[in-house]
Design an enzyme around this catalytic site. Structure first.
Site, PDB file in Angstrom:
ATOM      1  N   TYR A 101       0.855  -1.186   0.000  1.00  0.00           N
ATOM      2  CA  TYR A 101       0.000   0.000   0.000  1.00  0.00           C
ATOM      3  C   TYR A 101       0.892   1.237   0.000  1.00  0.00           C
ATOM      4  CZ  TYR A 101      -3.023   3.731   1.637  1.00  0.00           C
ATOM      5  OH  TYR A 101      -3.697   4.914   1.736  1.00  0.00           O
ATOM      6  N   GLU A 189      -3.287   7.486  -4.149  1.00  0.00           N
ATOM      7  CA  GLU A 189      -3.177   6.211  -3.424  1.00  0.00           C
ATOM      8  C   GLU A 189      -3.059   5.040  -4.383  1.00  0.00           C
ATOM      9  OE1 GLU A 189      -5.856   4.878   0.184  1.00  0.00           O
ATOM     10  OE2 GLU A 189      -6.667   3.974  -1.631  1.00  0.00           O
TER      11      GLU A 189
END
Ligand code: GDP
Ligand code: MN
Length: 389
Positions: A101, A189
């Site tokens: 992530y 993101e």
């Protein structure tokens, strides 16, 4: 402005963030054509501006044209958390060794940029933060200094990325930072950021929120804006040049000044109501502005009462009162109005309003009383509509 995944990936590509080759489709036939171009196996991905598409069945692997057709047919028209799928993104499938992530956003309390990196990707970051907060390596990036590859490598180590991923991941992180910073994102993101079995690191998903305040210097955002499914209320308000944010309650709010508009929302909530919107009409409150504001609120079917909260500073209350009276003559309102006017020339203003007061137009002396009254009216309107139904 939130981007679809495919738009986010287009945006990423400008900054050199690697993604898989693919294309957009809005029919099963187009999906097959895109799959042929990308090369099998492919992933068929629902394009909706909401996370958790995988879990909802909106992301499927397909080995051949027949499978693409079947999955595309099933996913198009699917409802994912209230978002109907009209578009698909078809990309060449990746062989995933690991999922990470990575994101950049603004840390408001710290007044600087915040990068978050975790070796535990693929799941929602909120979940990682709740169950295993130590698995997220946070990095504040000074906007003046920026992020260099060396710092990005150390960051990757700190997050526990394996040696094989460190260097390619650091390149992606630097590119993602540039995308966030130069690209004027509120959020950039990648989840998951993957390490492929071939040792490459690339973005398998893209979640990008652009900072609307920077729209004026990004011509290229127009194509993103074109596909934006905006709240029709916000669109109407924007067309009228009003500073409006749609909310989910039933008390329409008009105030002058962003601070007062926010306080008005707070007070309505405090007395047990729910604001239908935030609307700041700014300094001037003449009949044109007031009519425009009332029209926008009147067009919102959820609104059952309207709370107009004006504090006259430079704008005098008697001018505001004239504006309200004239606006009421122009707009045929569905809901009653509660007015709270205070400030410069308040006596003159109230005197002007007096002959116009009725069951549809009420005045209260304080913000709290006006909030209570409008919330009670909204609740009564709700009961009334149920009885009629
Ligand atoms: P989200 O569920 O909306 O966040 O959608 P993502 O694009 O993140 O995809 C969800 C999951 O689908 C990923 O975490 C992967 O596990 C899987 N997935 C997506 N693309 C691929 C791919 O190219 N190959 C494989 N094997 N899995 C994929
Ligand atoms: Mn994802």
């Amino acid at each position: 402005m939130d981007l679809f995944e495919y738009q986010g990936k287009q945006y990423f590509a400008r900054y050199g963030i690697p993604t898989s080759p693919g294309g957009v489709a809005s029919t099963a036939d187009e999906a097959v054509a895109q799959a042929e171009a990308a090369g099998y196996p492919v992933v068929v991905k629902a394009q909706v501006k909401v996370g958790g598409r995988g879990k909802a069945g909106g992301i499927k692997l397909a080995a051949d044209a027949e499978e693409v057709r079947r999955h595309a047919g099933a996913i198009l028209g699917m409802d994912i958390k209230g978002h109907v799928v009209h578009r698909l993104w078809i990309e060449h499938a990746s062989d995933i060794a690991e999922e990470y992530y990575a994101s950049f956003t603004l840390d408001r309390p710290a007044k600087t940029y915040l990068g978050m990196l975790s070796a535990e990707g693929g799941v929602e970051i909120e979940e990682v933060a709740a169950t295993n907060p130590g698995a997220i390596a946070r990095l504040h990036v000074d906007p003046v200094r920026g992020l260099d590859v060396e710092a990005a490598r150390r960051w990757a180590d700190e997050a526990g990325l394996p040696d094989a991923a460190r260097d390619p991941a650091a390149e992606v992180l630097v590119a993602l930072y540039r995308c966030y910073e130069e690209g004027d994102c509120d959020l950039a993101e990648i989840n998951p950021l993957i390490l492929t079995t071939g040792g490459r690191v690339h973005a398998l998903d893209a979640k990008v929120t652009l900072d609307d305040n920077a729209r004026f210097r990004h011509r290229e955002w127009e194509e993103f804006a074109a596909t934006e499914t905006e709240d029709p209320r916000e669109q109407m308000a924007r067309d009228k040049g009003l500073n409006y944010v749609g909310l989910s309650g039933d008390v329409g709010i008009i105030a002058n000044g962003a601070g007062l508009a926010m306080s008005t929302c707070d007070v309505v909530s405090q007395v047990g109501g729910a604001p239908a919107n935030f609307l700041d009409i700014g300094g001037g409150a003449n009949a044109d502005v007031m009519s425009a504001a009332l029209e926008v609120i009147n067009a919102d079917p959820s609104v059952r009462a309207i709370f107009v909260n004006i504090f006259g500073g430079i704008t005098r209350v008697d001018e505001v009162a004239k504006g309200v009276i004239e606006a009421l003559g122009r707009v045929d309102l569905r809901s009653p109005i509660v007015l709270r006017l205070d400030g410069t020339n308040v006596q003159e203003g109230r005197a002007l309003l007096q002959p116009h007061l009725s069951e549809r137009l009420m005045a209260e002396a304080t913000m709290l009383e006006a909030a209570r009254r409008s919330v009670a009216l909204a609740a009564a309107g709700e009961r009334g509509s149920e009885e009629r139904a």
